[in-house]
Design a protein around this motif. Structure first.
Motif, PDB file in Angstrom:
ATOM      1  N   LEU A 195       1.999  -2.436   4.249  1.00 37.60           N
ATOM      2  CA  LEU A 195       0.712  -3.112   4.779  1.00 37.60           C
ATOM      3  C   LEU A 195      -0.833  -2.461   4.745  1.00 37.60           C
ATOM      4  O   LEU A 195      -1.899  -3.074   4.246  1.00 37.60           O
ATOM      5  N   VAL A 196      -1.238  -0.929   4.549  1.00 33.08           N
ATOM      6  CA  VAL A 196      -2.385  -0.660   4.063  1.00 33.08           C
ATOM      7  C   VAL A 196      -2.995  -0.627   2.741  1.00 33.08           C
ATOM      8  O   VAL A 196      -4.145  -1.116   3.177  1.00 33.08           O
ATOM      9  N   TYR A 197      -1.847  -1.179   1.897  1.00 29.89           N
ATOM     10  CA  TYR A 197      -2.681  -1.247   0.500  1.00 29.89           C
ATOM     11  C   TYR A 197      -2.815  -2.732   0.435  1.00 29.89           C
ATOM     12  O   TYR A 197      -3.092  -2.766  -0.859  1.00 29.89           O
ATOM     13  N   VAL A 198      -2.549  -3.753   1.183  1.00 25.80           N
ATOM     14  CA  VAL A 198      -2.068  -5.206   0.441  1.00 25.80           C
ATOM     15  C   VAL A 198      -3.000  -5.884   0.450  1.00 25.80           C
ATOM     16  O   VAL A 198      -4.061  -6.603  -0.341  1.00 25.80           O
ATOM     17  N   PRO A 199      -4.723  -5.766   0.874  1.00 26.56           N
ATOM     18  CA  PRO A 199      -5.610  -5.925   0.353  1.00 26.56           C
ATOM     19  C   PRO A 199      -6.752  -5.782  -1.190  1.00 26.56           C
ATOM     20  O   PRO A 199      -6.825  -6.200  -1.690  1.00 26.56           O
ATOM     21  N   TYR A 200      -5.956  -4.453  -1.353  1.00 26.07           N
ATOM     22  CA  TYR A 200      -6.572  -3.569  -2.214  1.00 26.07           C
ATOM     23  C   TYR A 200      -5.622  -4.495  -3.404  1.00 26.07           C
ATOM     24  O   TYR A 200      -5.879  -4.987  -5.021  1.00 26.07           O
ATOM     25  N   ALA A 201      -4.247  -5.038  -2.806  1.00 20.58           N
ATOM     26  CA  ALA A 201      -3.883  -5.408  -4.110  1.00 20.58           C
ATOM     27  C   ALA A 201      -3.354  -7.168  -4.439  1.00 20.58           C
ATOM     28  O   ALA A 201      -3.639  -7.963  -5.627  1.00 20.58           O
ATOM     29  N   ALA A 202      -4.139  -7.898  -3.326  1.00 25.46           N
ATOM     30  CA  ALA A 202      -3.906  -9.081  -3.305  1.00 25.46           C
ATOM     31  C   ALA A 202      -5.765 -10.103  -3.555  1.00 25.46           C
ATOM     32  O   ALA A 202      -5.368 -10.544  -4.146  1.00 25.46           O
ATOM     33  N   ARG A 203      -6.577  -8.736  -3.174  1.00 26.32           N
ATOM     34  CA  ARG A 203      -7.958 -10.000  -4.389  1.00 26.32           C
ATOM     35  C   ARG A 203      -7.136  -9.594  -5.511  1.00 26.32           C
ATOM     36  O   ARG A 203      -7.929 -10.399  -6.436  1.00 26.32           O
ATOM     37  N   PRO A 204      -7.217  -9.165  -6.439  1.00 24.13           N
ATOM     38  CA  PRO A 204      -7.112  -8.911  -7.901  1.00 24.13           C
ATOM     39  C   PRO A 204      -5.882 -10.201  -7.869  1.00 24.13           C
ATOM     40  O   PRO A 204      -6.008 -11.189  -9.083  1.00 24.13           O
ATOM     41  N   ILE A 205      -5.225  -9.889  -7.759  1.00 18.91           N
ATOM     42  CA  ILE A 205      -3.877 -11.547  -7.691  1.00 18.91           C
ATOM     43  C   ILE A 205      -4.376 -12.867  -6.813  1.00 18.91           C
ATOM     44  O   ILE A 205      -4.245 -13.831  -7.840  1.00 18.91           O
ATOM     45  N   ARG A 206      -5.656 -12.844  -5.860  1.00 19.13           N
ATOM     46  CA  ARG A 206      -6.051 -14.202  -5.662  1.00 19.13           C
ATOM     47  C   ARG A 206      -7.134 -14.355  -6.880  1.00 19.13           C
ATOM     48  O   ARG A 206      -6.938 -15.861  -6.549  1.00 19.13           O
TER      49      ARG A 206
END
Length: 334
Positions: A200-211
Protein backbone atom coordinates in the motif's frame (compact mmCIF):
# COMPACT_ATOMS: atom_id res chain seq x y z
CA UNK A 1 20.65 -10.68 -41.69
CA UNK A 2 17.00 -10.66 -42.82
CA UNK A 3 14.83 -13.45 -41.39
CA UNK A 4 14.49 -16.62 -43.42
CA UNK A 5 11.27 -16.76 -45.49
CA UNK A 6 10.60 -20.22 -44.06
CA UNK A 7 10.86 -19.10 -40.43
CA UNK A 8 8.85 -16.38 -38.70
CA UNK A 9 10.73 -13.46 -37.23
CA UNK A 10 11.14 -13.67 -33.43
CA UNK A 11 8.50 -11.85 -31.44
CA UNK A 12 9.22 -8.84 -29.23
CA UNK A 13 9.35 -10.92 -26.05
CA UNK A 14 11.86 -13.32 -27.59
CA UNK A 15 13.93 -10.37 -28.79
CA UNK A 16 13.83 -8.89 -25.28
CA UNK A 17 14.85 -12.24 -23.77
CA UNK A 18 17.77 -12.45 -26.19
CA UNK A 19 18.85 -8.91 -25.35
CA UNK A 20 18.65 -9.67 -21.64
CA UNK A 21 20.66 -12.86 -22.09
CA UNK A 22 23.43 -10.84 -23.77
CA UNK A 23 23.50 -8.40 -20.84
CA UNK A 24 26.21 -9.95 -18.67
CA UNK A 25 25.65 -7.78 -15.53
CA UNK A 26 21.91 -8.50 -15.62
CA UNK A 27 22.48 -12.25 -15.95
CA UNK A 28 25.00 -12.21 -13.09
CA UNK A 29 22.45 -10.34 -10.97
CA UNK A 30 19.78 -12.88 -11.89
CA UNK A 31 22.14 -15.70 -10.90
CA UNK A 32 22.87 -14.03 -7.57
CA UNK A 33 19.15 -13.66 -6.85
CA UNK A 34 18.53 -17.29 -7.76
CA UNK A 35 21.39 -18.37 -5.50
CA UNK A 36 20.08 -16.31 -2.57
CA UNK A 37 16.57 -17.69 -3.04
CA UNK A 38 17.87 -21.28 -3.27
CA UNK A 39 20.01 -20.86 -0.14
CA UNK A 40 17.01 -19.50 1.76
CA UNK A 41 14.83 -22.41 0.63
CA UNK A 42 17.48 -24.83 1.92
CA UNK A 43 17.39 -23.27 5.41
CA UNK A 44 15.77 -26.34 7.08
CA UNK A 45 18.38 -28.60 5.51
CA UNK A 46 21.24 -26.51 6.90
CA UNK A 47 19.69 -26.11 10.35
CA UNK A 48 18.74 -29.75 10.89
CA UNK A 49 21.36 -31.70 8.95
CA UNK A 50 24.45 -29.46 9.06
CA UNK A 51 24.24 -27.21 12.13
CA UNK A 52 21.97 -29.59 14.11
CA UNK A 53 20.27 -26.71 15.88
CA UNK A 54 16.91 -25.03 16.34
CA UNK A 55 17.46 -21.42 15.19
CA UNK A 56 14.36 -20.20 17.05
CA UNK A 57 15.07 -21.67 20.50
CA UNK A 58 17.26 -19.99 23.11
CA UNK A 59 20.51 -21.91 23.66
CA UNK A 60 22.46 -19.84 26.18
CA UNK A 61 23.52 -22.97 28.09
CA UNK A 62 24.49 -24.91 24.97
CA UNK A 63 27.90 -26.11 23.82
CA UNK A 64 29.58 -26.83 20.50
CA UNK A 65 32.51 -28.99 19.50
CA UNK A 66 35.46 -26.84 18.42
CA UNK A 67 38.88 -28.29 17.57
CA UNK A 68 37.98 -31.55 19.26
CA UNK A 69 36.85 -30.04 22.55
CA UNK A 70 33.50 -28.96 23.94
CA UNK A 71 33.15 -25.17 24.16
CA UNK A 72 30.37 -23.11 25.73
CA UNK A 73 28.40 -21.03 23.25
CA UNK A 74 28.29 -18.10 25.70
CA UNK A 75 31.83 -17.05 26.65
CA UNK A 76 33.03 -14.71 29.46
CA UNK A 77 33.62 -11.12 28.39
CA UNK A 78 37.14 -9.78 27.88
CA UNK A 79 36.79 -7.03 30.49
CA UNK A 80 39.15 -7.22 33.50
CA UNK A 81 36.47 -8.65 35.79
CA UNK A 82 35.07 -10.98 33.09
CA UNK A 83 31.56 -9.83 34.02
CA UNK A 84 28.78 -10.97 31.73
CA UNK A 85 28.76 -13.31 28.77
CA UNK A 86 29.06 -12.87 25.05
CA UNK A 87 28.27 -15.35 22.26
CA UNK A 88 31.00 -17.29 20.56
CA UNK A 89 32.44 -15.68 17.45
CA UNK A 90 32.34 -17.09 13.92
CA UNK A 91 34.44 -20.28 13.76
CA UNK A 92 34.06 -20.22 9.95
CA UNK A 93 33.15 -23.86 9.60
CA UNK A 94 30.04 -25.44 8.10
CA UNK A 95 28.39 -26.44 11.37
CA UNK A 96 28.73 -23.03 13.08
CA UNK A 97 29.55 -20.72 10.22
CA UNK A 98 28.75 -17.29 11.71
CA UNK A 99 28.72 -18.01 15.44
CA UNK A 100 25.82 -17.29 17.75
CA UNK A 101 23.72 -14.31 18.83
CA UNK A 102 22.97 -13.04 22.34
CA UNK A 103 20.56 -15.95 22.93
CA UNK A 104 22.96 -18.61 21.71
CA UNK A 105 21.09 -19.17 18.45
CA UNK A 106 22.97 -20.06 15.28
CA UNK A 107 23.32 -16.89 13.19
CA UNK A 108 23.81 -18.66 9.84
CA UNK A 109 20.65 -20.73 10.27
CA UNK A 110 18.66 -17.66 11.30
CA UNK A 111 20.12 -15.77 8.34
CA UNK A 112 18.77 -18.38 5.92
CA UNK A 113 15.39 -18.58 7.61
CA UNK A 114 15.25 -14.78 7.72
CA UNK A 115 16.02 -14.67 4.01
CA UNK A 116 12.97 -16.81 3.31
CA UNK A 117 10.67 -14.35 5.07
CA UNK A 118 12.38 -11.22 3.76
CA UNK A 119 12.38 -12.36 0.13
CA UNK A 120 8.83 -13.74 0.39
CA UNK A 121 7.49 -10.50 1.87
CA UNK A 122 9.36 -8.36 -0.67
CA UNK A 123 8.14 -10.42 -3.64
CA UNK A 124 4.57 -10.58 -2.34
CA UNK A 125 4.47 -6.87 -1.56
CA UNK A 126 5.87 -6.02 -5.02
CA UNK A 127 3.27 -8.21 -6.76
CA UNK A 128 0.39 -6.76 -4.71
CA UNK A 129 1.70 -3.22 -5.18
CA UNK A 130 1.85 -3.61 -8.97
CA UNK A 131 -1.66 -5.11 -8.97
CA UNK A 132 -3.14 -2.19 -7.01
CA UNK A 133 -1.09 0.37 -8.94
CA UNK A 134 -2.14 -1.21 -12.23
CA UNK A 135 -5.82 -0.98 -11.35
CA UNK A 136 -5.48 2.62 -10.15
CA UNK A 137 -3.26 3.69 -13.06
CA UNK A 138 -5.48 2.13 -15.74
CA UNK A 139 -8.65 3.56 -14.21
CA UNK A 140 -7.18 7.04 -13.80
CA UNK A 141 -5.45 7.18 -17.17
CA UNK A 142 -8.15 5.63 -19.34
CA UNK A 143 -11.38 6.84 -17.72
CA UNK A 144 -10.12 10.35 -16.97
CA UNK A 145 -12.47 13.03 -15.67
CA UNK A 146 -13.66 12.71 -12.10
CA UNK A 147 -12.09 9.26 -11.67
CA UNK A 148 -8.67 10.56 -12.68
CA UNK A 149 -9.00 13.60 -10.43
CA UNK A 150 -10.02 11.59 -7.36
CA UNK A 151 -7.39 8.89 -7.81
CA UNK A 152 -4.64 11.38 -8.63
CA UNK A 153 -5.40 13.49 -5.56
CA UNK A 154 -5.47 10.35 -3.40
CA UNK A 155 -2.08 9.34 -4.79
CA UNK A 156 -0.78 12.87 -4.10
CA UNK A 157 -1.90 12.65 -0.48
CA UNK A 158 -0.19 9.28 -0.03
CA UNK A 159 2.89 10.60 -1.85
CA UNK A 160 3.10 13.62 0.50
CA UNK A 161 3.43 11.41 3.60
CA UNK A 162 7.00 10.14 4.18
CA UNK A 163 7.21 6.50 3.22
CA UNK A 164 8.51 5.11 6.50
CA UNK A 165 6.26 7.33 8.61
CA UNK A 166 3.26 6.05 6.67
CA UNK A 167 4.46 2.44 6.99
CA UNK A 168 5.20 2.77 10.70
CA UNK A 169 1.76 4.30 11.35
CA UNK A 170 0.00 1.45 9.54
CA UNK A 171 2.18 -1.14 11.27
CA UNK A 172 1.44 0.19 14.74
CA UNK A 173 -2.29 -0.05 14.06
CA UNK A 174 -2.24 -3.49 12.41
CA UNK A 175 0.48 -5.26 14.39
CA UNK A 176 -0.95 -4.30 17.78
CA UNK A 177 -4.13 -6.30 17.16
CA UNK A 178 -5.60 -8.87 14.81
CA UNK A 179 -7.22 -7.63 11.61
CA UNK A 180 -10.59 -9.06 10.59
CA UNK A 181 -11.55 -9.02 6.91
CA UNK A 182 -14.99 -10.59 6.80
CA UNK A 183 -14.57 -14.30 7.59
CA UNK A 184 -10.77 -14.02 7.49
CA UNK A 185 -8.65 -13.03 10.48
CA UNK A 186 -5.05 -11.86 10.18
CA UNK A 187 -3.18 -12.30 13.42
CA UNK A 188 -0.47 -9.89 14.50
CA UNK A 189 2.30 -12.33 13.56
CA UNK A 190 0.96 -13.02 10.05
CA UNK A 191 3.36 -12.27 7.20
CA UNK A 192 0.42 -10.94 5.18
CA UNK A 193 0.31 -7.82 7.35
CA UNK A 194 3.75 -6.46 6.32
CA UNK A 195 3.01 -7.54 2.73
CA UNK A 196 -0.16 -5.44 2.67
CA UNK A 197 1.41 -2.47 4.45
CA UNK A 198 4.47 -2.26 2.19
CA UNK A 199 2.39 -2.80 -0.96
CA UNK A 200 0.00 0.00 0.00
CA UNK A 201 2.82 2.41 0.83
CA UNK A 202 4.48 2.10 -2.58
CA UNK A 203 1.32 2.16 -4.74
CA UNK A 204 1.75 5.88 -5.65
CA UNK A 205 5.32 5.29 -6.81
CA UNK A 206 4.19 2.62 -9.31
CA UNK A 207 0.79 4.10 -10.23
CA UNK A 208 2.19 7.31 -11.69
CA UNK A 209 4.31 5.78 -14.47
CA UNK A 210 1.48 3.33 -15.24
CA UNK A 211 -1.01 6.20 -15.54
CA UNK A 212 1.38 8.08 -17.83
CA UNK A 213 1.74 5.03 -20.08
CA UNK A 214 -2.08 4.59 -20.20
CA UNK A 215 -2.54 8.24 -21.16
CA UNK A 216 -0.26 7.64 -24.14
CA UNK A 217 -2.01 4.39 -25.10
CA UNK A 218 -5.43 6.03 -24.91
CA UNK A 219 -4.48 8.17 -27.93
CA UNK A 220 -3.25 5.17 -29.96
CA UNK A 221 -5.00 4.34 -33.21
CA UNK A 222 -6.04 0.84 -32.18
CA UNK A 223 -7.78 2.20 -29.08
CA UNK A 224 -9.52 4.91 -31.12
CA UNK A 225 -10.64 2.27 -33.61
CA UNK A 226 -11.98 0.03 -30.84
CA UNK A 227 -13.95 2.94 -29.40
CA UNK A 228 -15.33 3.77 -32.82
CA UNK A 229 -16.53 0.18 -33.21
CA UNK A 230 -18.40 0.43 -29.91
CA UNK A 231 -16.21 -2.02 -27.98
CA UNK A 232 -17.06 -1.84 -24.24
CA UNK A 233 -14.66 0.12 -22.07
CA UNK A 234 -13.82 -2.84 -19.83
CA UNK A 235 -12.96 -4.94 -22.86
CA UNK A 236 -10.62 -2.25 -24.24
CA UNK A 237 -8.85 -1.99 -20.90
CA UNK A 238 -8.40 -5.78 -20.61
CA UNK A 239 -7.68 -6.66 -24.25
CA UNK A 240 -5.86 -3.55 -25.52
CA UNK A 241 -4.48 -1.48 -22.64
CA UNK A 242 -3.38 -4.17 -20.16
CA UNK A 243 -1.25 -6.25 -22.59
CA UNK A 244 0.61 -3.10 -23.65
CA UNK A 245 1.39 -2.37 -19.99
CA UNK A 246 3.19 -5.69 -19.55
CA UNK A 247 6.62 -4.23 -20.31
CA UNK A 248 6.09 -1.38 -17.83
CA UNK A 249 5.01 -3.80 -15.09
CA UNK A 250 7.96 -6.12 -15.77
CA UNK A 251 10.42 -3.24 -15.59
CA UNK A 252 8.90 -1.94 -12.35
CA UNK A 253 8.90 -5.38 -10.68
CA UNK A 254 12.56 -5.64 -9.55
CA UNK A 255 12.72 -1.99 -8.51
CA UNK A 256 9.55 -2.20 -6.40
CA UNK A 257 10.81 -5.45 -4.86
CA UNK A 258 14.07 -3.73 -3.86
CA UNK A 259 12.13 -0.91 -2.20
CA UNK A 260 9.88 -3.44 -0.47
CA UNK A 261 12.88 -5.36 0.88
CA UNK A 262 14.36 -2.19 2.38
CA UNK A 263 10.99 -1.24 3.90
CA UNK A 264 10.50 -4.71 5.37
CA UNK A 265 13.97 -4.68 6.91
CA UNK A 266 13.35 -1.26 8.44
CA UNK A 267 9.97 -2.25 9.89
CA UNK A 268 11.31 -5.53 11.27
CA UNK A 269 14.27 -3.71 12.82
CA UNK A 270 11.74 -1.53 14.65
CA UNK A 271 9.74 -4.64 15.72
CA UNK A 272 6.85 -3.57 13.48
CA UNK A 273 7.31 -6.11 10.70
CA UNK A 274 8.04 -9.80 11.16
CA UNK A 275 7.17 -10.83 14.70
CA UNK A 276 8.88 -13.35 16.98
CA UNK A 277 9.49 -16.27 16.90
CA UNK A 278 9.86 -15.77 13.14
CA UNK A 279 12.93 -14.05 11.77
CA UNK A 280 13.86 -11.74 8.92
CA UNK A 281 17.02 -9.91 8.00
CA UNK A 282 15.72 -6.83 9.80
CA UNK A 283 15.07 -8.68 13.06
CA UNK A 284 18.54 -10.27 12.93
CA UNK A 285 20.11 -6.82 12.57
CA UNK A 286 18.12 -5.78 15.62
CA UNK A 287 19.47 -8.82 17.50
CA UNK A 288 23.02 -7.79 16.62
CA UNK A 289 22.63 -4.14 17.60
CA UNK A 290 23.84 -4.78 21.14
CA UNK A 291 26.74 -6.91 19.88
CA UNK A 292 28.05 -4.50 17.27
CA UNK A 293 31.36 -3.96 19.15
CA UNK A 294 31.94 -7.54 20.32
CA UNK A 295 30.29 -9.76 17.68
CA UNK A 296 29.64 -7.46 14.69
CA UNK A 297 29.04 -10.36 12.31
CA UNK A 298 25.56 -10.85 13.81
CA UNK A 299 24.48 -7.51 12.30
CA UNK A 300 26.89 -7.37 9.34
CA UNK A 301 25.77 -10.69 7.77
CA UNK A 302 22.08 -9.77 7.26
CA UNK A 303 23.03 -6.21 6.30
CA UNK A 304 25.38 -7.54 3.65
CA UNK A 305 22.65 -9.89 2.38
CA UNK A 306 20.26 -6.94 2.01
CA UNK A 307 22.89 -4.94 0.11
CA UNK A 308 23.60 -7.83 -2.27
CA UNK A 309 19.93 -8.51 -3.04
CA UNK A 310 19.00 -4.84 -3.49
CA UNK A 311 22.01 -4.24 -5.74
CA UNK A 312 21.19 -7.34 -7.81
CA UNK A 313 17.54 -6.24 -8.16
CA UNK A 314 18.58 -2.79 -9.34
CA UNK A 315 21.02 -4.21 -11.90
CA UNK A 316 18.37 -6.66 -13.11
CA UNK A 317 15.84 -3.83 -13.34
CA UNK A 318 18.24 -1.79 -15.47
CA UNK A 319 18.80 -4.81 -17.70
CA UNK A 320 15.07 -5.36 -18.13
CA UNK A 321 14.57 -1.70 -18.95
CA UNK A 322 17.23 -1.83 -21.65
CA UNK A 323 15.86 -5.07 -23.08
CA UNK A 324 12.22 -3.96 -23.12
CA UNK A 325 12.68 -0.35 -24.09
CA UNK A 326 10.64 0.39 -27.19
CA UNK A 327 13.23 2.64 -28.78
CA UNK A 328 16.00 0.06 -28.27
CA UNK A 329 13.72 -2.61 -29.75
CA UNK A 330 13.20 -0.43 -32.77
CA UNK A 331 16.92 0.09 -33.21
CA UNK A 332 17.55 -3.65 -32.87
CA UNK A 333 14.88 -4.41 -35.45
CA UNK A 334 16.40 -1.93 -37.85
Amino acid sequence: MPPSPHRAAPGPWRQAAGALARNIPAMVALGVLALMALASLLAPLYAHDVAHTDPFASNVAGTIMLDGREVDIMQPNDNPLHIGLRPIGPPWRAADLLGADSQGRDVAARLLYGGRNSLLIAAGAAALCLLLAGVAGIAAGFLGGVVDTLLSRLMDIMWAVPVYLFAISLSIVMVSQSVRLGPFVLHADSLLIPVFIIALVYVPYAARPIRGRVLALRQAEFVTAARGLGVPVWRIMLRDILPNLATTLVMLGPLVMALALLAESALSFLSLGVQAPQASWGTIIQDGEGLIYTRPMVAIAPGLAIVIVVLALNILGDGLRDALDVRDSGRRAS
